[in-house]
Scaffold this active site. Structure first.
Site, PDB file in Angstrom:
ATOM      1  N   ASP A   1      -0.037  -3.135  12.155  1.00 13.29           N
ATOM      2  CA  ASP A   1       0.504  -3.515  10.847  1.00 13.29           C
ATOM      3  C   ASP A   1       0.888  -4.997  10.876  1.00 13.29           C
ATOM      4  O   ASP A   1       1.864  -5.387  11.528  1.00 13.29           O
ATOM      5  CB  ASP A   1       1.729  -2.646  10.524  1.00 13.29           C
TER       6      ASP A   1
ATOM      7  N   ARG B   1       0.850  -1.202   0.000  1.00 10.54           N
ATOM      8  CA  ARG B   1       0.000   0.000   0.000  1.00 10.54           C
ATOM      9  C   ARG B   1       0.872   1.233   0.000  1.00 10.54           C
ATOM     10  O   ARG B   1       1.723   1.377   0.870  1.00 10.54           O
ATOM     11  CB  ARG B   1      -0.856   0.023   1.277  1.00 10.54           C
TER      12      ARG B   1
ATOM     13  N   ASP C   1       4.510  -6.008   9.667  1.00  9.67           N
ATOM     14  CA  ASP C   1       5.544  -5.647  10.640  1.00  9.67           C
ATOM     15  C   ASP C   1       5.501  -6.547  11.863  1.00  9.67           C
ATOM     16  O   ASP C   1       6.542  -6.922  12.416  1.00  9.67           O
ATOM     17  CB  ASP C   1       5.360  -4.182  11.083  1.00  9.67           C
TER      18      ASP C   1
ATOM     19  N   THR D   1      -1.176   7.463  -0.617  1.00 11.35           N
ATOM     20  CA  THR D   1      -2.481   7.334  -1.291  1.00 11.35           C
ATOM     21  C   THR D   1      -3.297   6.148  -0.762  1.00 11.35           C
ATOM     22  O   THR D   1      -4.496   6.063  -1.019  1.00 11.35           O
ATOM     23  CB  THR D   1      -2.275   7.119  -2.797  1.00 11.35           C
TER      24      THR D   1
HETATM   25  C1  PRP Z   1      -1.256  -4.705   4.353  1.00 15.10           C
HETATM   26  C2  PRP Z   1      -2.075  -5.958   4.448  1.00 15.10           C
HETATM   27  C3  PRP Z   1      -2.841  -5.940   3.151  1.00 15.10           C
HETATM   28  C4  PRP Z   1      -3.103  -4.483   2.966  1.00 15.10           C
HETATM   29  C5  PRP Z   1      -4.523  -4.192   3.397  1.00 15.10           C
HETATM   30  O1  PRP Z   1      -0.162  -4.892   3.552  1.00 15.10           O
HETATM   31  O2  PRP Z   1      -1.295  -7.116   4.616  1.00 15.10           O
HETATM   32  O3  PRP Z   1      -2.131  -6.471   2.053  1.00 15.10           O
HETATM   33  O4  PRP Z   1      -2.186  -3.771   3.807  1.00 15.10           O
HETATM   34  O5  PRP Z   1      -4.843  -2.869   3.122  1.00 15.10           O
HETATM   35  P1  PRP Z   1      -5.920  -2.454   2.035  1.00 15.10           P
HETATM   36  O6  PRP Z   1      -7.096  -3.369   2.230  1.00 15.10           O
HETATM   37  O7  PRP Z   1      -6.231  -1.040   2.396  1.00 15.10           O
HETATM   38  O8  PRP Z   1      -5.310  -2.582   0.675  1.00 15.10           O
HETATM   39  P2  PRP Z   1       0.966  -3.763   3.367  1.00 15.10           P
HETATM   40  O9  PRP Z   1       0.643  -2.926   2.175  1.00 15.10           O
HETATM   41  O10 PRP Z   1       1.186  -3.052   4.652  1.00 15.10           O
HETATM   42  O11 PRP Z   1       2.226  -4.604   2.930  1.00 15.10           O
HETATM   43  P3  PRP Z   1       3.056  -5.732   3.741  1.00 15.10           P
HETATM   44  O12 PRP Z   1       2.204  -6.969   3.808  1.00 15.10           O
HETATM   45  O13 PRP Z   1       4.255  -5.923   2.888  1.00 15.10           O
HETATM   46  O14 PRP Z   1       3.379  -5.201   5.109  1.00 15.10           O
HETATM   47  N1  URA Z   2      -2.672  -3.132   6.833  1.00 16.89           N
HETATM   48  C1  URA Z   2      -2.374  -3.626   8.059  1.00 16.89           C
HETATM   49  O1  URA Z   2      -1.396  -4.363   8.220  1.00 16.89           O
HETATM   50  N2  URA Z   2      -3.195  -3.295   9.085  1.00 16.89           N
HETATM   51  C2  URA Z   2      -4.264  -2.498   8.944  1.00 16.89           C
HETATM   52  O2  URA Z   2      -4.960  -2.230   9.928  1.00 16.89           O
HETATM   53  C3  URA Z   2      -4.535  -1.985   7.661  1.00 16.89           C
HETATM   54  C4  URA Z   2      -3.732  -2.325   6.624  1.00 16.89           C
END
Ligand code: PRP
Ligand code: URA
Length: 209
Positions: A200, A104, A203, A108
């Site tokens: 998150d 994400r 993380d 944005t």
């Molecule tokens: C997080 C999560 C989803 C996304 C959800 O990933 O694991 O993939 O955000 O958010 P959305 O429904 O608003 O799209 P992130 O982009 O943080 O990446 P990561 O898994 O690499 O930490």
């Molecule tokens: N991605 C995450 O990991 N947690 C949230 O709450 C939203 C997006």
């Protein structure tokens, strides 16, 4: 029309509440996610097709049931989706695993694609797209679209915590895809994080904060 299945089995609720606590370390967070994924997998695979086949027990010949067709495919959305793969593989050790790389954009909140690799014959497989968090729904909706582009026809989305906003988006964009989650939370905050959520997920799984 797609359906939302909230799998709120007592064991899942208990384990998820521990995951939500900010004091739960990465090691325990990963273990709990793995356990919940396996428990959810029982429901997510409840409609896999069966076929008759003949076996011979020590007593007699008998017609029994086995899974039919190509092995299912598990498709994690990187990174956090990786934390749900092993739990499902314990139930389906022969399942194939595809990968979709999306993150994400912090400004944005729109998903940005960086990787995609699918197993062969995806059109003939039951595909389980996995990601712990369904927030705005942008990542899940894009991921489902990518898997469909590869030809997948039987798909479900399995997440841990969903926000109403994400459920609405995925249902509108993909009315043919059922959603399974362990909890439907209240809402998103101004940073598009799920409230109360668990923070998150990526993380917390990988200890990168
Ligand atoms: C997080 C999560 C989803 C996304 C959800 O990933 O694991 O993939 O955000 O958010 P959305 O429904 O608003 O799209 P992130 O982009 O943080 O990446 P990561 O898994 O690499 O930490
Ligand atoms: N991605 C995450 O990991 N947690 C949230 O709450 C939203 C997006």
């Amino acid at each position: 029309m797609s359906e939302l299945h909230v799998i709120n089995h007592p064991l899942i609720c208990h384990k998820l509440s521990i995951m939500r606590s900010k004091d739960t370390p990465s090691k325990d967070f990963r273990t709990l996610l793995d356990e919940i994924s396996m428990l959810m997998g029982y429901e997510v695979t409840a409609n896999l097709p069966l076929e008759d086949y003949e076996i011979e027990t020590p007593i007699c010949k008998s017609i029994q049931k086995r899974l039919s067709g190509k092995k299912p495919a598990i498709v994690p959305i990187l990174r956090a989706g990786l934390g749900m793969v092993d739990g499902l593989l314990k139930l389906m050790p022969n399942a194939r695993v595809g990968h979709i790389g999306l993150y994400r954009d912090p400004e944005t909140h729109e998903p940005v694609e960086y990787y995609c690799k699918m197993p062969p014959d995806i059109s003939e497989r039951y595909v389980i797209v996995v990601d712990p968090m369904l927030a705005t729904g942008g990542s899940a909706s894009d991921a489902l679209g990518m898997v469909k582009k590869y030809g997948a026809e039987r798909l479900v989305l399995m997440c841990l915590v969903a926000a109403p906003e994400g459920v609405k988006k995925v249902m509108e964009d993909h009315p043919d895809v059922d959603i399974f989650c362990a909890a439907l939370d209240e809402r998103l905050n101004d940073h598009a994080y799920i409230v109360p959520g668990l923070g998150d997920a990526g993380d917390r799984i990988f200890g990168t904060k």
